[in-house]
Design an enzyme around this catalytic site. Structure first.
Site, PDB file in Angstrom:
ATOM      1  N   ASP A  83      42.587 -63.721  -4.052  1.00 46.16           N
ATOM      2  CA  ASP A  83      41.424 -63.209  -4.766  1.00 46.16           C
ATOM      3  C   ASP A  83      40.208 -63.274  -3.854  1.00 46.16           C
ATOM      4  O   ASP A  83      40.209 -63.981  -2.836  1.00 46.16           O
ATOM      5  CB  ASP A  83      41.151 -64.048  -6.022  1.00 46.16           C
ATOM      6  CG  ASP A  83      42.202 -63.840  -7.096  1.00 46.16           C
ATOM      7  OD1 ASP A  83      42.775 -62.750  -7.154  1.00 46.16           O
ATOM      8  OD2 ASP A  83      42.440 -64.786  -7.866  1.00 46.16           O
ATOM      9  N   LYS A 112      27.365 -53.378 -20.195  1.00 48.12           N
ATOM     10  CA  LYS A 112      27.359 -53.592 -18.739  1.00 48.12           C
ATOM     11  C   LYS A 112      28.808 -53.651 -18.267  1.00 48.12           C
ATOM     12  O   LYS A 112      29.734 -53.909 -19.044  1.00 48.12           O
ATOM     13  CB  LYS A 112      26.624 -54.881 -18.369  1.00 48.12           C
ATOM     14  CG  LYS A 112      27.412 -56.170 -18.500  1.00 48.12           C
ATOM     15  CD  LYS A 112      26.687 -57.315 -17.796  1.00 48.12           C
ATOM     16  CE  LYS A 112      27.533 -58.576 -17.711  1.00 48.12           C
ATOM     17  NZ  LYS A 112      27.875 -59.165 -18.993  1.00 48.12           N
TER      18      LYS A 112
END
Length: 681
Positions: free
Chosen positions: A34, A167
């Site tokens: 990640d 958002k």
């Protein structure tokens, strides 16, 4: 040894749940990592805003400077409102007296950064949210890549209405908008605004910043009168045709130790693949900053820009690096993914979902790789389970991901994975060294019995001294190998093959046919020296067994015509066995020192393992104790010997030491040559 390594790794923030994972980690050839929190610090701060068709830098170095250079207009007000309300992060109750940047929060890194930023601008986020209460919310998820909430708002005449705040990933937010606000006016989206949006997005993402898009929609009071019951499960409010407000980019600096860790992985033949949910431009910028995409390596986009041609006209195989969007990955066949892994050495997967992480892991395994994968979410669990080594995050990771993983990073740091790989390689090396050292003494233990029957000579070593070697003088030196440090080039070697066995034919060859045979020859030399000194020359010893062991023979003549009764012969045999025993132990000194290293010279490694140094002294002391303590030596079938009888084996031990140094020199001098193929155990 596995337990000692696990304890050592725990001190380096690498908690081992499955001991076998340590050894597997040493064979790792691909790491799927990640980005946020693993390659970066997970300490996000607001860096830039894009509104009114301009990029504004926000100085967030101190609370006094934060927000001072922001424009005071309706667009900025709307952007701050969306960032404040469409945000699930909150301050912990006992943190309110601390400086804003020092406060601990509940929420992910992105929302925490927005919370602190808006707290500075608004002065009191809690009061602002209380004034605009949330009445419905759809949380962010990796599929839709947006978060939306409906809030109360005050309208003229003291009445209340509603506003939708959203958002998420900028491209997803942009697609759901029909208009954009700029300089206090609303404009319909067109190609011109599309180009401006993409230019701003690429500019911010190219700085390595995570970019979030923000939009809103004031709900008409006639359609949504107060109070209205909103349903988040089956939305009864608009999710399209919204008004785009602006972009906010967050900077999350790479961890200082990550570039060095990635460089170590590359030198060790380990491919590091970034798998992130961020936009390809942001992912590519971070990948370059930490070295996953190295200097000089180009993607097809870089080649197209350099040669000024269309991206479609560039042959993908001309690029060493590639950035693949999750949307493209979804449409790719297994064979196409395999081709990407085969033809590109530096790979970044962007805008991926946890489900796609599993696809990536399976593709790497199909290529014959040992795969380590990091994950922190609940949805990462299948990939963590599927990977050869699942690595969960100790700080940001969910309980489910930690349960599914083999290893937990207590500091969420990529550098800890590299430490784990080094420890995994070290434990495999040390296990081989321990086995090689332990097996060596089998030959000088078995040889006296074989010669006893084949050549009919007096027995050189009985059962009790053999057990002393196995359980006494071998034990502590074998354990000391677990404390041996890594050789200098351990992270410069390619990953070992999954098919490589711990006990291989090369190890057996080095142990039995090299060290074992030389040790047996040296011990038999000491054996014949003692017998010869006492009158029995080798020519007299061969075929002597029957008379030697016959208690009725009381006048056995030696080479000088001296007569030996049965008791005298048995005492001499105990002396011979003591000399043979001492010879094996002395040879073990040099064998133990040689086994400290597999490739490097002993002189390069040095004698810094004080446990091993103690083991040398310990086995010598045990040997002397067993030979010279009256009563004990008799019980162990041994007898006191002259000091000079310790020495005959030393030339053989020195010969072996020089031979082994030359063997390792040739292995270093000619990498992948015949010596390495045949003699590197």
């Amino acid at each position: 040894m596995l337990t000692l390594t696990a304890k050592r790794m725990a001190k380096k923030n690498c908690l081992i749940k499955n001991l076998e994972a340590v050894e597997t980690l040493g064979a790792c050839s691909v790491i799927c990592s990640d980005k946020t929190g693993t390659l970066t610090q997970n300490r996000m701060t607001v860096a830039h805003c894009w509104l009114d068709d301009q990029i504004i830098e926000t100085d967030t170095t101190t609370e006094d400077l934060a927000g001072k250079n922001l424009p005071e207009n309706d667009t900025m007000t709307d952007l701050i409102r969306v960032a404040t309300l469409c945000n699930r992060a909150k301050f912990k109750p006992d943190q309110m007296e601390k400086p804003i940047y020092a406060r601990e929060c509940v929420g992910d890194a992105s929302e925490t950064a927005l919370l602190k930023f808006t707290q500075i601008i608004t002065g009191d986020v809690l009061a602002y949210r209380e004034k605009h209460k949330a009445v419905a919310e759809i949380p962010f998820n990796s599929t839709t890549k947006y978060q939306v909430s409906v809030h109360e708002r005050e309208i003229e005449g003291g009445q209340k209405g509603y506003v939708v705040e959203m958002k998420g990933a900028p491209e997803r937010i942009w697609d759901r908008c029909g208009t954009i606000i700029s300089q206090g006016k609303e404009y319909k989206k067109d190609k011109n605004w599309d180009d401006k949006f993409n230019e701003a997005y690429i500019t911010l993402g190219g700085m390595g910043e995570r970019v979030l898009g923000f939009c809103d929609l004031i709900l008409p009071a006639d359609k949504y009168p107060y109070p209205t019951k909103f349903d988040a499960e089956d939305p009864n409010f608009p999710l399209d045709g919204l008004r785009f407000v602006g972009l906010i980019s967050l900077i999350d600096p790479p961890r200082a130790a990550v570039p060095d860790g990635v460089a170590k992985c590359r030198s060790a033949g380990i491919q590091v693949i970034m798998v992130t949910g961020d936009h390809p431009v942001t992912a590519k910028a971070i990948a370059r900053s930490v070295g996953i995409i190295s200097d000089g390596c180009e993607t097809v986009e870089d080649i197209a820009q350099r040669t000024r041609v269309n991206v479609k006209d560039v042959n993908p195989r001309d690029a060493n690096a590639i950035v693949i969007h999750g949307g493209d990955l979804r449409d790719m066949k297994d064979s196409e993914i395999d081709a990407v892994l085969r033809n590109h050495t530096e790979i970044v997967f962007a805008r991926t979902s946890p489900q796609q992480k599993l696809i990536i892991v399976e593709a790497c395994q199909r290529a014959g790789n040992i795969v380590a994968v990091t994950g922190d979410g609940v949805n990462d669990s299948p990939a963590l389970k599927k990977a050869d080594i699942g690595i969960a995050m100790g700080i940001t990771g969910s309980d489910v991901s930690k349960q599914a993983a083999d290893i937990v990073l207590l500091d969420d740091n990529f550098a800890s994975i590299v430490t784990g790989i080094e420890e995994g390689r070290l434990i495999f090396d040390n296990l081989k060294k321990t086995i090689c050292y332990t097996l060596m003494s089998n030959i000088p233990e078995i040889a006296p019995v074989v010669m006893y029957f084949l050549l009919s000579i007096p027995l050189g070593l009985q059962t009790i001294p053999m057990l002393l070697i196995c359980l006494g003088t071998d034990m502590i030196p074998s354990i000391s190998m677990a404390h041996e440090t890594a050789e200098a080039d351990i992270m410069k070697l390619p990953p070992r093959s999954p098919k490589e066995r711990l006990v291989s034919m090369k190890l057996i060859h080095c142990t039995y046919l090299q060290a074992g045979m030389i040790a047996a020859a040296g011990a038999f030399f000491a054996y014949f020296v003692v017998l010869g000194t006492c009158g029995f020359w080798p020519s007299r010893v061969f075929g002597l067994r029957a008379e030697w062991e016959d208690p009725m023979v009381m006048d056995l003549e030696d080479s000088y015509g001296q007569e030996w009764n049965y008791h005298q012969r048995m005492m001499l045999q105990r002396t011979v066995e003591a000399a043979f025993f001492a010879a094996v132990v002395i040879f073990q000194w040099l064998d133990l020192i040689c086994r400290k290293v597999r490739r490097k010279s002993v002189f390069q490694k040095g004698m810094r393992n004080w446990f091993l140094n103690f083991a040398l002294v310990f086995e010598t002391a045990v040997t002397a104790f067993c030979i010279y303590v009256p009563g004990l030596n008799y019980a162990l079938s041994l007898n006191s010997i002259r000091f000079i009888w310790w020495l005959p084996v030393i030339p053989f031990a020195i010969y072996f030491f020089v031979f082994d140094e030359l063997r390792r020199y040739m292995i270093r001098r000619y990498p992948n040559g015949w010596m390495e193929r045949e003699f590197l155990f």
